[in-house]
Design a protein around this motif. Structure first.
Motif, mmCIF file in Angstrom:
data_model
loop_
_atom_site.group_PDB
_atom_site.id
_atom_site.type_symbol
_atom_site.label_atom_id
_atom_site.label_comp_id
_atom_site.label_asym_id
_atom_site.label_seq_id
_atom_site.Cartn_x
_atom_site.Cartn_y
_atom_site.Cartn_z
ATOM 1 N N LYS A 135 -4.784 5.125 -8.870
ATOM 2 C CA LYS A 135 -6.138 4.604 -8.753
ATOM 3 C C LYS A 135 -6.173 3.364 -7.868
ATOM 4 O O LYS A 135 -7.048 3.240 -6.992
ATOM 5 C CB LYS A 135 -6.686 4.277 -10.142
ATOM 6 C CG LYS A 135 -8.109 3.749 -10.135
ATOM 7 C CD LYS A 135 -8.592 3.458 -11.549
ATOM 8 C CE LYS A 135 -10.005 2.872 -11.515
ATOM 9 N NZ LYS A 135 -10.489 2.553 -12.897
ATOM 10 N N ASP A 136 -5.238 2.433 -8.096
ATOM 11 C CA ASP A 136 -5.202 1.209 -7.302
ATOM 12 C C ASP A 136 -4.918 1.501 -5.832
ATOM 13 O O ASP A 136 -5.413 0.806 -4.935
ATOM 14 C CB ASP A 136 -4.136 0.248 -7.845
ATOM 15 C CG ASP A 136 -4.505 -0.302 -9.221
ATOM 16 O OD1 ASP A 136 -5.681 -0.152 -9.621
ATOM 17 O OD2 ASP A 136 -3.615 -0.869 -9.890
ATOM 18 N N ASN A 137 -4.100 2.539 -5.589
ATOM 19 C CA ASN A 137 -3.746 2.882 -4.217
ATOM 20 C C ASN A 137 -4.869 3.661 -3.516
ATOM 21 O O ASN A 137 -4.951 3.663 -2.288
ATOM 22 C CB ASN A 137 -2.454 3.719 -4.207
ATOM 23 C CG ASN A 137 -1.837 3.821 -2.837
ATOM 24 O OD1 ASN A 137 -1.622 2.816 -2.164
ATOM 25 N ND2 ASN A 137 -1.570 5.042 -2.400
ATOM 26 N N GLY A 138 -5.693 4.327 -4.315
ATOM 27 C CA GLY A 138 -6.802 5.060 -3.749
ATOM 28 C C GLY A 138 -6.443 6.442 -3.235
ATOM 29 O O GLY A 138 -7.314 7.198 -2.806
ATOM 30 N N LYS A 139 -5.190 6.778 -3.243
ATOM 31 C CA LYS A 139 -4.732 8.093 -2.790
ATOM 32 C C LYS A 139 -3.324 8.316 -3.323
ATOM 33 O O LYS A 139 -2.772 7.463 -4.034
ATOM 34 C CB LYS A 139 -4.727 8.172 -1.264
ATOM 35 C CG LYS A 139 -3.876 7.098 -0.599
ATOM 36 C CD LYS A 139 -3.937 7.199 0.921
ATOM 37 C CE LYS A 139 -3.094 6.105 1.569
ATOM 38 N NZ LYS A 139 -3.121 6.194 3.039
ATOM 39 N N LYS A 140 -2.722 9.453 -2.968
ATOM 40 C CA LYS A 140 -1.385 9.769 -3.441
ATOM 41 C C LYS A 140 -0.395 8.703 -2.984
ATOM 42 O O LYS A 140 -0.447 8.226 -1.853
ATOM 43 C CB LYS A 140 -0.946 11.137 -2.910
ATOM 44 C CG LYS A 140 0.394 11.601 -3.439
ATOM 45 C CD LYS A 140 0.715 13.002 -2.956
ATOM 46 C CE LYS A 140 2.060 13.484 -3.479
ATOM 47 N NZ LYS A 140 2.362 14.858 -3.050
ATOM 48 N N LEU A 141 0.505 8.325 -3.875
ATOM 49 C CA LEU A 141 1.512 7.314 -3.554
ATOM 50 C C LEU A 141 2.522 7.856 -2.551
ATOM 51 O O LEU A 141 2.725 9.070 -2.439
ATOM 52 C CB LEU A 141 2.241 6.876 -4.823
ATOM 53 C CG LEU A 141 1.406 6.133 -5.877
ATOM 54 C CD1 LEU A 141 2.173 6.049 -7.187
ATOM 55 C CD2 LEU A 141 1.035 4.736 -5.394
ATOM 56 N N ASN A 142 3.181 6.933 -1.838
ATOM 57 C CA ASN A 142 4.280 7.299 -0.933
ATOM 58 C C ASN A 142 5.635 7.210 -1.624
ATOM 59 O O ASN A 142 6.609 7.808 -1.165
ATOM 60 C CB ASN A 142 4.283 6.401 0.299
ATOM 61 C CG ASN A 142 3.049 6.595 1.155
ATOM 62 O OD1 ASN A 142 2.514 7.690 1.231
ATOM 63 N ND2 ASN A 142 2.583 5.517 1.776
ATOM 64 N N GLY A 143 5.707 6.436 -2.700
ATOM 65 C CA GLY A 143 6.980 6.273 -3.397
ATOM 66 C C GLY A 143 6.845 5.395 -4.622
ATOM 67 O O GLY A 143 5.885 4.624 -4.757
ATOM 68 N N SER B 68 0.830 -1.191 0.000
ATOM 69 C CA SER B 68 0.000 0.000 0.000
ATOM 70 C C SER B 68 0.872 1.252 0.000
ATOM 71 O O SER B 68 1.731 1.429 0.867
ATOM 72 C CB SER B 68 -0.904 0.011 1.240
ATOM 73 O OG SER B 68 -1.670 1.201 1.284
ATOM 74 N N GLY B 69 0.710 2.083 -1.014
ATOM 75 C CA GLY B 69 1.454 3.332 -1.108
ATOM 76 C C GLY B 69 2.724 3.269 -1.926
ATOM 77 O O GLY B 69 3.292 4.315 -2.261
ATOM 78 N N TYR B 70 3.179 2.079 -2.273
ATOM 79 C CA TYR B 70 4.465 1.931 -2.962
ATOM 80 C C TYR B 70 4.287 1.188 -4.285
ATOM 81 O O TYR B 70 3.893 0.016 -4.309
ATOM 82 C CB TYR B 70 5.478 1.217 -2.071
ATOM 83 C CG TYR B 70 5.757 1.981 -0.808
ATOM 84 C CD1 TYR B 70 6.663 3.037 -0.799
ATOM 85 C CD2 TYR B 70 5.085 1.673 0.380
ATOM 86 C CE1 TYR B 70 6.898 3.768 0.362
ATOM 87 C CE2 TYR B 70 5.320 2.396 1.543
ATOM 88 C CZ TYR B 70 6.222 3.445 1.522
ATOM 89 O OH TYR B 70 6.450 4.170 2.654
ATOM 90 N N GLY B 71 4.579 1.896 -5.380
ATOM 91 C CA GLY B 71 4.354 1.337 -6.698
ATOM 92 C C GLY B 71 5.631 0.977 -7.424
ATOM 93 O O GLY B 71 6.689 1.573 -7.204
ATOM 94 N N LEU B 72 5.522 -0.017 -8.301
ATOM 95 C CA LEU B 72 6.634 -0.445 -9.153
ATOM 96 C C LEU B 72 6.251 -0.218 -10.606
ATOM 97 O O LEU B 72 5.177 -0.631 -11.049
ATOM 98 C CB LEU B 72 6.930 -1.931 -8.932
ATOM 99 C CG LEU B 72 7.887 -2.599 -9.944
ATOM 100 C CD1 LEU B 72 9.298 -2.033 -9.811
ATOM 101 C CD2 LEU B 72 7.902 -4.120 -9.757
ATOM 102 N N ILE B 73 7.119 0.469 -11.352
ATOM 103 C CA ILE B 73 6.973 0.596 -12.804
ATOM 104 C C ILE B 73 8.201 -0.029 -13.445
ATOM 105 O O ILE B 73 9.329 0.391 -13.181
ATOM 106 C CB ILE B 73 6.858 2.071 -13.236
ATOM 107 C CG1 ILE B 73 5.597 2.702 -12.648
ATOM 108 C CG2 ILE B 73 6.848 2.183 -14.757
ATOM 109 C CD1 ILE B 73 5.444 4.177 -12.968
#
Length: 439
Positions: A232-240, A205-210
């Motif tokens: 969108k998947d996180n539902g809010k602003k990402l943390n990182g 939650s909050g941490y995305g991988l591209i």
């Protein structure tokens, strides 16, 4: 067309730059003559060398064991002229040129490997995700010593690539040597390679991988969509965000510029220098940062080349991201594709590119801020420790909330970082950056 693929392989995974630079690439031959003095353009022909060339052709035609026509000899001479300039310049015949053009769509026939040459052998520089090569377990650094039982030592890159190509579905056996060990065979079927340029997912939650596998014409657009999907998947602003460029062989220059543009608001991204006026290019941010300036880690390794190095170098110089992993490949030159008559073309090196701080990556690569080598993760099972919540008559939590006795956590879902040491370290660093930045 500015071209940034690092390898001499013409049939597997070459990318082509189109768009704005196209007009430059399509200019006739005089437009690429060195921008020098009038005396340079009027230099006398090297008559002695031309006489030698003509004499060699006559001797071959007269004495070679089999008849050789003029067309074959001249084409071979042109190929030799280009191939001896550097590893990335080449003469493209009709088939090679067609394959080069088709590859910009991200779909082509083959095995799904980027190959280079080392000590007379064909070496795998990187397998492409979700292709027959990667599914068969072929790894970066493997040497291809035989193709269908025929030794590759002494073959040219083009000859080896031609043998690896064939009808879709047709099987081919490669004999590989890994880390100096015993040769072993891998049999795989040729396929239409549909390269997925960008993949994205939440690691936590909050941490995305591209992950970008290579830079194609639409990669910038795909990264924009990936950022939107993660939010969108996180539902809010990402943390990182972790940007994974490992084993990415490069590709389209403009795509690399667009990717960096999604992560910075201002400043230089990359510039190129060459001998001709059209090779002097500068690319800067347009101010459309879509990452919301969240903490960022970029992963690279020895298989990250060319356009990958442009992205990593720009984000590193602009202090936008921490670069982690191992030193990149070091391919810092730009190739221009110049169409000729009869559906042929020249692919020649016309410039070097530089990071915002003026670093040339050529033959040196991007050095990561934090070196993390590939390692194997071994997970040990946690013991079922007895907890306070297991005690009969234990007090409830004064602030409310359910008790958490032994085994209440359940088995966690398997995630990519579980078996990827470098990715796990990047995620740990990202969490620290997020905490210290107050997010």
């Amino acid at each position: 067309m500015l071209h940034l693929s690092r390898l001499t392989s013409l049939a597997l995974t070459i990318a082509l730059v189109i768009g704005a630079p196209l007009a430059f690439a399509a200019q006739p031959a005089p437009a690429v003559a060195p921008a020098g003095t009038a005396a340079t353009s009027k230099a006398p022909l090297p008559l002695e060398e031309l006489r030698t060339f003509a004499e060699v052709m006559d001797r071959i035609k007269a004495a070679y064991v089999e008849p050789v026509d003029d067309k074959t000899l001249l084409e071979n001479a042109i190929k030799g002229m280009l191939s001896n300039l550097d590893p990335h310049s080449a003469y493209l015949g009709p088939e090679d040129f067609t394959e080069l053009q088709e590859s910009t769509s991200g779909e082509f026939g083959g095995l799904g490997i980027e190959v280079g040459s080392e000590d007379g052998f064909i070496k795998v520089v990187s397998p492409i995700d979700d292709t027959p090569a990667s599914k068969a377990g072929i790894q970066a650094g493997d040497f291809i010593v035989k193709i269908n039982g025929a030794p590759t030592r002494g073959q040219t890159m083009t000859e080896a690539v031609d043998k690896m190509r064939g009808k879709i579905g047709q099987k081919i056996t490669l004999t590989l040597v890994r880390d100096g060990g015993t040769p072993f065979d891998v049999t795989l079927a040729r396929a239409v390679i549909q390269v997925k340029s960008v993949k994205a997912q939440l690691l936590e939650s909050g941490y995305g991988l591209i992950r970008i596998t290579q830079f194609q014409v639409k990669t910038g657009e795909e990264v924009s969509k990936a950022l939107a999907k993660l939010r969108k998947d996180n539902g809010k602003k990402l943390n990182g965000i972790i940007l994974d460029l490992r084993n990415n062989p490069g590709g389209v220059l403009q795509a690399a510029v667009e990717v960096v543009d999604h992560f910075i608001t201002k400043g230089l991204i990359v510039y190129t220098k060459g001998r001709i006026a059209n090779s002097e290019l500068r690319f800067s941010a347009t101010g459309k940062d879509e990452s919301e300036a969240v903490p960022m880690v970029v992963l690279i390794n020895g298989g990250s080349a060319s356009a990958s190095e442009i992205v990593a170098g720009a984000l590193q110089d602009q202090k936008r991201a921490v670069v982690m992993g191992t030193t990149s490949f070091g391919k810092g030159s730009v190739q221009t594709v110049l169409p000729l008559n009869n559906d042929r073309a020249l692919k020649i090196t016309t410039a070097l590119y530089f990071t915002p701080n003026g670093r040339s990556i050529q033959a040196q690569g991007i050095v990561p801020d934090i070196e993390v080598r590939k390692a194997k993760i071994t997970n040990e099972a946690d013991g079922d420790y007895f907890k306070e919540a297991d005690l009969q008559g234990h007090l409830g939590n004064g602030n409310g909330g359910a008790d958490k006795p032994t085994g209440s956590g359940g088995k966690p879902k398997a995630m990519p970082q579980d078996d990827d040491y470098q990715l796990a370290q990047a995620l740990s660093l990202l969490k620290g950056l997020s905490i210290t930045s107050g997010r």
